[in-house]
Design an enzyme around this catalytic site. Structure first.
Site, mmCIF file in Angstrom:
data_model
loop_
_atom_site.group_PDB
_atom_site.id
_atom_site.type_symbol
_atom_site.label_atom_id
_atom_site.label_comp_id
_atom_site.label_asym_id
_atom_site.label_seq_id
_atom_site.Cartn_x
_atom_site.Cartn_y
_atom_site.Cartn_z
ATOM 1 N N VAL A 195 0.817 -1.223 0.000
ATOM 2 C CA VAL A 195 0.000 0.000 0.000
ATOM 3 C C VAL A 195 0.839 1.256 0.000
ATOM 4 O O VAL A 195 0.305 2.361 0.096
ATOM 5 C CB VAL A 195 -0.976 0.023 1.203
ATOM 6 N N GLY A 196 2.163 1.152 -0.094
ATOM 7 C CA GLY A 196 2.964 2.374 -0.146
ATOM 8 C C GLY A 196 4.432 2.099 0.110
ATOM 9 O O GLY A 196 4.846 1.015 0.506
ATOM 10 N N GLY A 256 8.404 4.429 0.962
ATOM 11 C CA GLY A 256 9.085 5.692 1.219
ATOM 12 C C GLY A 256 10.538 5.430 1.553
ATOM 13 O O GLY A 256 11.061 4.323 1.361
ATOM 14 N N GLY A 257 11.210 6.451 2.068
ATOM 15 C CA GLY A 257 12.617 6.314 2.385
ATOM 16 C C GLY A 257 12.886 5.267 3.451
ATOM 17 O O GLY A 257 13.932 4.637 3.474
ATOM 18 N N TYR A 258 11.917 5.061 4.332
ATOM 19 C CA TYR A 258 12.082 4.083 5.409
ATOM 20 C C TYR A 258 11.962 2.658 4.873
ATOM 21 O O TYR A 258 12.693 1.762 5.262
ATOM 22 C CB TYR A 258 11.003 4.341 6.461
ATOM 23 N N GLY A 259 11.018 2.434 3.959
ATOM 24 C CA GLY A 259 10.788 1.103 3.434
ATOM 25 C C GLY A 259 9.419 1.003 2.813
ATOM 26 O O GLY A 259 8.884 1.986 2.310
ATOM 27 N N VAL A 280 5.213 -0.455 2.984
ATOM 28 C CA VAL A 280 4.097 -0.700 3.889
ATOM 29 C C VAL A 280 3.160 -1.708 3.234
ATOM 30 O O VAL A 280 2.811 -1.570 2.062
ATOM 31 C CB VAL A 280 3.331 0.604 4.206
ATOM 32 N N LYS A 289 4.752 -1.814 8.446
ATOM 33 C CA LYS A 289 5.781 -0.937 7.897
ATOM 34 C C LYS A 289 7.124 -1.667 8.009
ATOM 35 O O LYS A 289 7.653 -1.873 9.096
ATOM 36 C CB LYS A 289 5.788 0.376 8.690
ATOM 37 N N ASP A 306 7.047 16.681 12.575
ATOM 38 C CA ASP A 306 6.835 16.488 11.145
ATOM 39 C C ASP A 306 5.333 16.480 10.816
ATOM 40 O O ASP A 306 4.837 15.589 10.121
ATOM 41 C CB ASP A 306 7.482 15.187 10.671
#
Length: 951
Positions: A638-639, A641-644, A646, A660, A756
């Protein structure tokens, strides 16, 4: 002899046994096994028996021991389609629709399937160019590649497929010109038998070739909306008299509309809006089947109201906003028997508005805002909008039509009701059908791309559609009943309805039944009532299949050989089982110890600090999360980003979660992992995303959150989620987020600064309750007696507090500043920094408190509505601007913000302590692509302090 020999012999000789018994050809078996190796989530029947045709592998149809159909829609397949598909050389139908885990290019070898008549890959994620070899499929009748990610140009070779009936390439990333024949090359103009050209929502450019259309064509749908097409509409269009739907809206077309357009007397829907068309307004006289006309936002010459306004008896919807019309509107227009909507705003219409004395009960809306109308006879009882007309400038003008302004269409809620029975109390994920039987429905969305009506309040139409669908599936003994819900209409005037189909005579579908339903809807075998045409269907993933036990149909000699081989393997298996049992017992003991101490492998030397200190969250094993997320399949992605990445997951209790998963060896990820589990394990509030648990196992770092269904606030403001946020919903979202932040700042011990806050970190659940998320950058104010923290600057550009940026002094007021920016997003639906312009500065410069709505009409999101429904808007603007004051001391606290937003809600007629209604009651939702990941950045030492000021 080696103990593995019997097993080896069994695996080796099975293909030869199949061949010896005259069953599925070796070529087909090899091809299917190759596909199975490339895909995950294939049906259990695949490979469990040696023969696809004789043993009935799900999705496989055969004739004379050859595979002729491969249909696996909505199966959650993941992987790629390789060139091995060419081994199924007798294949006639390939349908892999609605498998979003299927990615990568379409192989060149697809052109080898010379018998293929249906190629249906809609709703997947295939990418790259469409291979030119597709033109070799001379038997092809249906080519549906819509809703993928195909890029590059449309292959001219498609023009060689002379039998093609349906060409659907919509909603991809195709670019370049529309190919036509010439210079020895084929083109789409050669498709004389084709009924459907669906090429909308791509990036096609250049002019529409005149050669594309001719009198010998059979086209009924020409759907080219939302591309980059330019030049004029070719006059050759007017000779295709079979046409019923024409959509060229949302392009860059210019020049005059062809004078022969009214030759298209069978057209019922005509969309030419949002182009640069010029010259006289088109003459539509004689187009007596015309239902829906939208010519808005073009540059036609100033002209009187055309005579055809009063002659089109079938007309339901007339939209000519901003088209230079002048003069008086003939009263006969409003007497048309089927008319439902008239939108003629922003023109030069004048004189007296005379609705006439005819029956206008079916006429739902007349929008004449911003014209020159000076008088009105007052005989109409529907919705009339006359704002910004001279009639509303007269002293004493207090009529309601001078006070309300058109916002986006108000979409009524619609849900199928029970068929004179009491809904059953269902367990697990079952749903009570309209016939009050608990079952697992097959779900999807019906999208009607050019409905011929605009009055969405008439539930009779949807009931007719329900009956039509139910009768169709009952006739095929596929379904017991259907349910419709979540009615929406998007900016392209597409009408969407969520569809649930309930199984016939059982509580769940087999794979064969789901394939059949998807095929009936996907290939247009099912025909809806005519005013819902054209349409397409997007199916979902069905996960409750009733697996039919396989019955062996193998001959006795095969059974003897296989039995002998299996018998020879018994001793080997016993030995292996004993060994496996010992290994598993050892691993179990070790796993139990690790489960009791999940951070036994935490490395304090990796720069991540001490072992996390947690309060009451679940520690999951990697194996558990692998199972709950369906092996981290792309269908559950489902998504990212920089972290990893999801993934959506389902716990054994049925609870949906978001998992996540960090990139391995990510130091920044390790920091965020530790921060989030420590903070979220001790904070609990309905306006904060809840942490269910975590995984620190096998080198993996994963966080497990509650699943928040409707994605991010940014998705809704940008229109990506399909949710339309009116003023009242925006106030409730602002209040929810403010309450979550106030809890962090003032009720946590020690207080927490989020650091943030932004629209992508505010999630919306199924009741549109705001939930603050992503605590990877958060800081605890754990030093008593201090009013700030000195720390490196971290956050997201556009939301950063300028004082924090320049001094590195972090306080709760830094969150207040970012929240103020979010409030401005709620007002404008614009990004904080857009085309080099900073939203805070833009609003500050445009504000004029002496004028209506502070002179911000050009900046405000039209979806809010700018009439009586936005009471308290100016006060909301004042509050947002207080939050983004340069000096920290001038900003309010979050508790003060909560009280002020509650006051604004009272002004708007809302009770701030009443929950929002379920969003699913009236809007269609689509999950956010990236609601859980954190793309914030550490800005320390990256930009000069002047960067903020220059924005």
């Amino acid at each position: 002899m080696d103990q593995r020999t019997p097993v080896f012999l069994l695996l080796t000789f099975v293909p030869f046994l199949v061949l010896a018994n005259n069953q599925t050809s070796v070529e087909d078996v090899t091809g299917l096994r190759s596909l199975k190796d490339q895909w995950t989530n294939t049906p259990p029947s695949w490979g469990s028996t040696p023969d696809p045709c004789e043993d009935g592998w799900d999705g496989i149809g055969c004739t004379n021991a050859r595979v002729i159909t491969l249909t696996l829609p909505s199966m959650n397949l993941t992987g790629t389609l390789s060139g091995d598909i060419q081994q199924l050389s007798e294949l006639q139908k390939l349908d892999l629709s609605y498998n979003k885990g299927l990615t990568g290019p379409l192989p060149q070898e697809i052109g080898s399937l010379k018998n293929l008549s249906q190629l249906i890959l809609m709703g997947c994620k295939f990418s790259g160019p469409i291979p030119p070899t597709i033109g070799s499929l001379q038997e092809l009748v249906v080519l549906s590649l819509n809703s993928n990610r195909f890029s590059g140009t449309i292959p001219s070779s498609i023009g060689k497929i002379s039998k093609l009936y349906l060409l659907d390439l919509a909603e991809n990333k195709l670019e370049g010109p529309i190919p036509v024949s010439g210079g020895g090359e084929p083109g789409l103009d050669m498709l004389s038998q084709c009924k459907h050209f669906h090429l909308g929502m791509n990036k096609l450019s250049g002019p529409i070739p005149s050669k594309l259309f001719s009198s010998n064509m059979s086209l009924i749908h020409v759907v080219f909306e939302s591309n980059n097409l330019n030049g004029s509409i070719p006059s050759s269009l007017g000779v295709v008299q079979s046409l019923e739907v024409v959509r060229f809206d949302n392009n860059m077309l210019s020049g005059h509309v062809p004078v022969n357009l009214n030759n298209l007397t069978s057209v019922s829907q005509l969309f030419l809006s949002n182009n640069k068309l010029s010259g006289p307004a088109p003459n539509l006289t004689g187009m007596n089947f015309l239902h829906y006309v939208d010519l808005s936002n073009n540059s036609f010459d100033v002209s009187d109201v055309p005579p055809w306004f009063s002659t089109l008896e079938s007309l339901t919807t007339l939209m000519m906003e901003n088209t230079q019309l002048r003069g008086e509107i003939p009263s006969a227009l409003f007497s048309l028997p089927n008319l439902q909507t008239v939108v003629l705003r922003n023109n030069k219409l004048n004189g007296t508005l005379d609705i006439g004395t005819g029956d206008t009960s079916q006429l739902d809306l007349i929008d004449l805002e911003q014209n020159l109308i000076s008088a009105y006879d007052g005989r109409y009882n529907g919705t009339l909008l006359l704002m910004k007309n001279p009639i509303c400038n007269k002293s004493g003008a207090s009529r309601i039509y001078c006070k309300i302004s058109k916002s986006s269409d108000v979409i009524p809620s619609y849900n199928t009701t029970s068929n004179n029975c009491v809904p059953s109390p269902c367990t697990s994920n079952q749903v009570s059908s309209p016939n009050c039987k608990c079952a697992y429905p097959y779900e999807g969305t019906l999208i009607f791309t050019a409905p011929s009506f605009s009055d969405l309040k008439n539930s009779t139409r949807y009931k007719e559609l329900e009956k039509n669908l139910t009768d169709f599936f009952l006739s095929k003994q596929l379904a017991d009943s259907v349910s419709l819900s979540n009615l929406t209409k998007d900016s392209l005037s597409y009408l969407r309805l969520s569809l649930e189909i309930f199984p016939h005579g059982q509580d769940r579908f087999t794979r064969k039944e789901v394939s059949s339903i998807a095929s009936q809807l996907g290939t247009h075998i099912y025909q809806p009532p005519e005013y819902f045409e054209p349409f397409y269907f997007m199916g979902g993933y069905y996960q409750h299949f009733a697996d039919v036990p396989l019955e062996s149909k193998k001959s006795s000699n095969v059974g003897i050989i296989v039995g002998a081989a299996a018998g020879g393997s018994v001793l080997v298996l016993i030995f292996l089982l004993i060994k496996v049992y010992a290994i598993r017992q050892k691993r179990r003991a070790k796993g139990a110890a690790d489960q009791n101490n999940p951070f036994v492998k935490w490395d304090v030397d990796k720069g991540s600090g001490s072992i996390p200190q947690l309060k009451g969250v679940i520690s999951f094993s990697f194996k558990e999360l692998l199972k709950y997320s369906n092996n981290f399949s792309e269908g559950n992605d489902v998504g990212s980003g920089g972290y990893g990445k999801v993934y959506r997951g389902t716990l054994p209790t049925g609870q949906l979660v978001a998992i996540k998963r960090a990139h391995k060896e990510s130091i920044q990820g390790r920091h965020q992992f530790k921060t989030e589990i420590e903070l979220l394990s001790r904070v609990h509030h309905k306006n904060l995303v809840s942490l269910v648990g975590f995984c620190f196992d096998r080198g993996e770092e994963m966080l497990v959150y509650e699943y928040v269904a409707n994605g991010t606030l940014k998705d809704s403001l940008s229109g990506q989620s399909g949710i339309r946020l009116d003023w009242k919903r925006r106030l409730k979202i602002a209040l929810g987020a403010a309450r979550g932040l106030a809890y962090l700042h003032e009720l946590c011990d020690p207080p927490i600064i989020h650091r943030d806050i932004k629209s992508t970190n505010i999630l919306l659940d199924n009741r549109l309750t705001a939930k603050v998320s992503d605590f990877g950058l958060s800081k605890s104010m754990d030093d008593n007696g201090r009013d700030h923290l000195s720390t490196q600057v971290k956050g997201t550009m556009g939301y950063l507090d300028p004082e924090y940026y320049m001094t590195q002094r972090l306080t709760e007021k830094s969150d207040v500043y970012a929240f103020g920016v979010v409030m401005l997003e709620l007002l404008t639906a614009r990004r904080p920094i857009e085309q080099g312009k900073y939203i805070v500065r833009g609003v500050r410069m445009a504000m004029d408190k002496t004028k209506d709505l502070y002179n911000l009409q050009q900046l405000l999101d039209p979806a809010i509505g700018l009439g009586m429904a936005v009471r308290g808007l100016e006060r909301f603007v004042d509050l947002a601007m207080m939050c983004v004051e340069e000096e920290v001391a001038n900003r309010p606290t979050m508790s003060e913000m909560v009280k002020e937003i509650e006051t604004i809600m009272h002004l708007a007629g809302l009770n701030p302590n009443v929950e929002s209604a379920s969003s699913s009651a009236s809007y269609e939702m689509s999950s956010s692509k990236d609601p859980y990941t954190n793309d914030a950045f550490d800005y320390s030492g990256v930009f000069p302090a002047s960067k903020i000021d220059s924005q």
